[in-house]
Design a protein around this motif. Structure first.
Motif, short mmCIF file in Angstrom:
data_model
loop_
_atom_site.label_atom_id
_atom_site.label_comp_id
_atom_site.label_asym_id
_atom_site.label_seq_id
_atom_site.Cartn_x
_atom_site.Cartn_y
_atom_site.Cartn_z
N SER A 344 -9.32 20.68 59.67
CA SER A 344 -8.47 21.34 58.68
C SER A 344 -7.06 20.76 58.68
O SER A 344 -6.48 20.47 57.62
N THR A 346 -6.15 17.80 59.69
CA THR A 346 -6.20 16.42 59.20
C THR A 346 -6.24 16.40 57.68
O THR A 346 -5.55 15.60 57.03
N TRP A 347 -7.05 17.27 57.10
CA TRP A 347 -7.14 17.35 55.63
C TRP A 347 -5.78 17.74 55.03
O TRP A 347 -5.34 17.15 54.03
N ARG A 348 -5.12 18.71 55.64
CA ARG A 348 -3.84 19.17 55.11
C ARG A 348 -2.76 18.10 55.23
O ARG A 348 -1.90 17.97 54.35
N THR A 351 -3.26 15.77 52.44
CA THR A 351 -2.74 16.37 51.21
C THR A 351 -1.22 16.25 51.16
O THR A 351 -0.64 15.97 50.10
N GLN A 374 -9.69 11.47 52.79
CA GLN A 374 -10.18 12.80 52.47
C GLN A 374 -11.61 12.75 51.93
O GLN A 374 -12.44 13.60 52.26
N LEU A 377 -13.86 12.29 54.81
CA LEU A 377 -13.98 13.54 55.56
C LEU A 377 -14.92 14.51 54.84
O LEU A 377 -15.69 15.23 55.49
N ALA A 378 -14.86 14.53 53.51
CA ALA A 378 -15.75 15.39 52.74
C ALA A 378 -17.21 14.96 52.94
O ALA A 378 -18.10 15.80 53.09
#
Length: 440
Positions: A344, A346-348, A351, A374, A377-378
């Motif tokens: 989470s 890492t994703w943020r 962003t 991203q 990661l998805a």
């Protein structure tokens, strides 16, 4: 003496002096060995040679004597990753399978050590791009090769990775190629010449065919999710939509009837023994975690001895076949929380990079890379729901890339306030010069 063995050995030995002079080359060499596994394609003495350990040790020694100042970029991702490593060490102490758990911990810790070293040594844009190139060429090799193989055989055989590696199985290779496709797209976006972009288009198309050729149902789910996110996150979306529109009929034509029958079992999992075995393993993981909520069963918990006590069907012993249930069963609810928190954060951070570089043309490359990570990661999060690769090197390398990328972007953004007054002054001066004649 086999030529492949000699070639790989000579290549590794030739890299060692370069690593001693420039330690960051050690990260590139270690990644090449770890992802492409060229020694696993040999047939003699090189096949079991500890090349990764030799390169890693040489890199660590070189770091002791390097003149360049290095530091570990401290961030929330770094802190949570360190916490996850410490937690895995703790769960190993309380492991139900001590003799196997310690061996697995050694492998995982080596990966994590090199992940932290990557953060320290690759804090430059050119080095980061080189790392992306090595990953794409290493795993893209299997994508292009597998795509050609699938076309030539009509999809009648499974595309497999090198035996004895992390990506040896068809499921594992499918996941690795899904995570590599967005990085291919990143490199394609950075190319100015049309022929170079066309080469990447061909490589991506062959990789998609190779993913289908693995005949992995989990990889198919991951590919679908990744493709949607890729189109949403990428520039020049129309070109991707056109490529996808062309790829679908090609895939429908190439793949045999047996492939469609196998993929159709996704909807009929109640009647599929393989799917039922996975569900049994997932129930096992939940029951084990409920009994040992903090530490789980430790590494290698998915063992027949433990299935006797925690699985609904103790005779149907399967691996986790899910990154989430793998972490849950081996490290408990606490370990799973740390693992999810890491993803989470890492994703943020990715962003944040995209949002803060939106108006900066000079940082377009960083926005592209963050977006494509991203997408990777998805793909990992969706395909990983059905594949047990919670400790796969590439996932942690993506985390390291985001940590590095955020540091580089912060450095670039910090230079703006100093440059703006001069720029504004220059603009004001030009306006005054243009206005002078009319006011005379």
């Amino acid at each position: 003496m086999p030529i492949r063995d000699i070639a790989v050995t000579v290549a590794v030995l030739a890299l060692l002096p370069l690593i001693l002079r420039r330690p960051y080359i050690g990260i590139l060499a270690w990644s090449w060995i770890g992802y492409m596994n060229p020694h696993r394609l040999a047939y003699g003495f090189a096949r079991e040679a500890p090349f990764a350990m030799i390169i890693g040790a040489t890199t660590l020694v070189a770091m002791l004597f390097m003149k360049e100042k290095i530091r570990l970029p401290w961030s929330r991702e770094t802190a949570v990753l360190l916490l996850f490593v410490l937690w895995m060490c703790l769960t190993t102490v309380f492991s139900l399978q001590q003799e196997y758990s310690v061996l697995q911990l050694e492998k995982v810790v080596k990966i994590q050590v090199m992940t932290f070293v990557t953060m320290m040594l690759m804090l430059h844009r050119d080095r980061l791009d080189l790392l992306v190139w090595v990953i794409v060429l290493s795993l893209g090799f299997y994508g292009v090769k597998g795509g050609i193989f699938t076309l030539m055989t009509g999809g009648g055989y499974h595309v497999m990775g090198p035996l004895g590696s992390f990506i040896g199985g068809n499921n594992e290779l499918g996941l690795a190629m899904i995570m590599t496709l967005p990085l291919m797209r990143y490199l394609q976006l950075q190319r100015d010449r049309k022929w170079q972009r066309n080469l990447f288009t061909a490589a991506m198309a062959l990789t998609v065919i190779a993913i289908l050729g693995t005949q992995s149902r989990g990889a198919l789910v991951g590919l679908a999710v990744m493709a949607v996110v890729l189109i949403l996150k990428s520039r020049r979306r129309f070109a991707l939509l056109l490529l996808a529109a062309l790829m679908v009929p090609v895939a429908m034509t190439v793949m045999p009837e047996s492939w469609f029958e196998r993929m159709h079992t996704i909807k009929e999992y109640e009647e599929d023994q393989s799917a039922q075995g996975r569900i049994n393993a997932w129930h096992f993981a939940v029951n084990l975690a409920q009994d040992r909520p903090l530490v789980g069963g430790g590494f290698e918990a998915f063992h027949w001895r433990n299935f006797r006590y925690y699985a609904p069907d103790p005779h149907d012993v399967k691996d986790a076949h899910s990154i989430y249930f793998e972490v849950l069963g081996e490290h408990g609810f606490a370990g799973l929380l740390i693992y999810l928190l890491l993803g989470s954060f890492t994703w943020r951070s990715a962003t944040w990079i995209i949002r803060n570089t939106r108006e900066r043309g000079d940082l377009l490359w960083s926005r592209d890379l963050a977006a494509m990570i991203q997408v990777s990661l998805a793909g990992y999060a969706s395909a990983g729901a059905f594949l047990g690769l919670a400790y796969f090197d590439l996932y942690y390398h993506l985390i390291a890339m985001i940590v590095i990328l955020r540091v580089l972007v912060r450095q670039q953004l910090a230079q703006v306030p100093q440059a703006q007054p001069e720029a504004q002054s220059a603009k004001g001066g030009r306006r005054r010069q243009r206005a002078a004649p009319s006011g005379a």
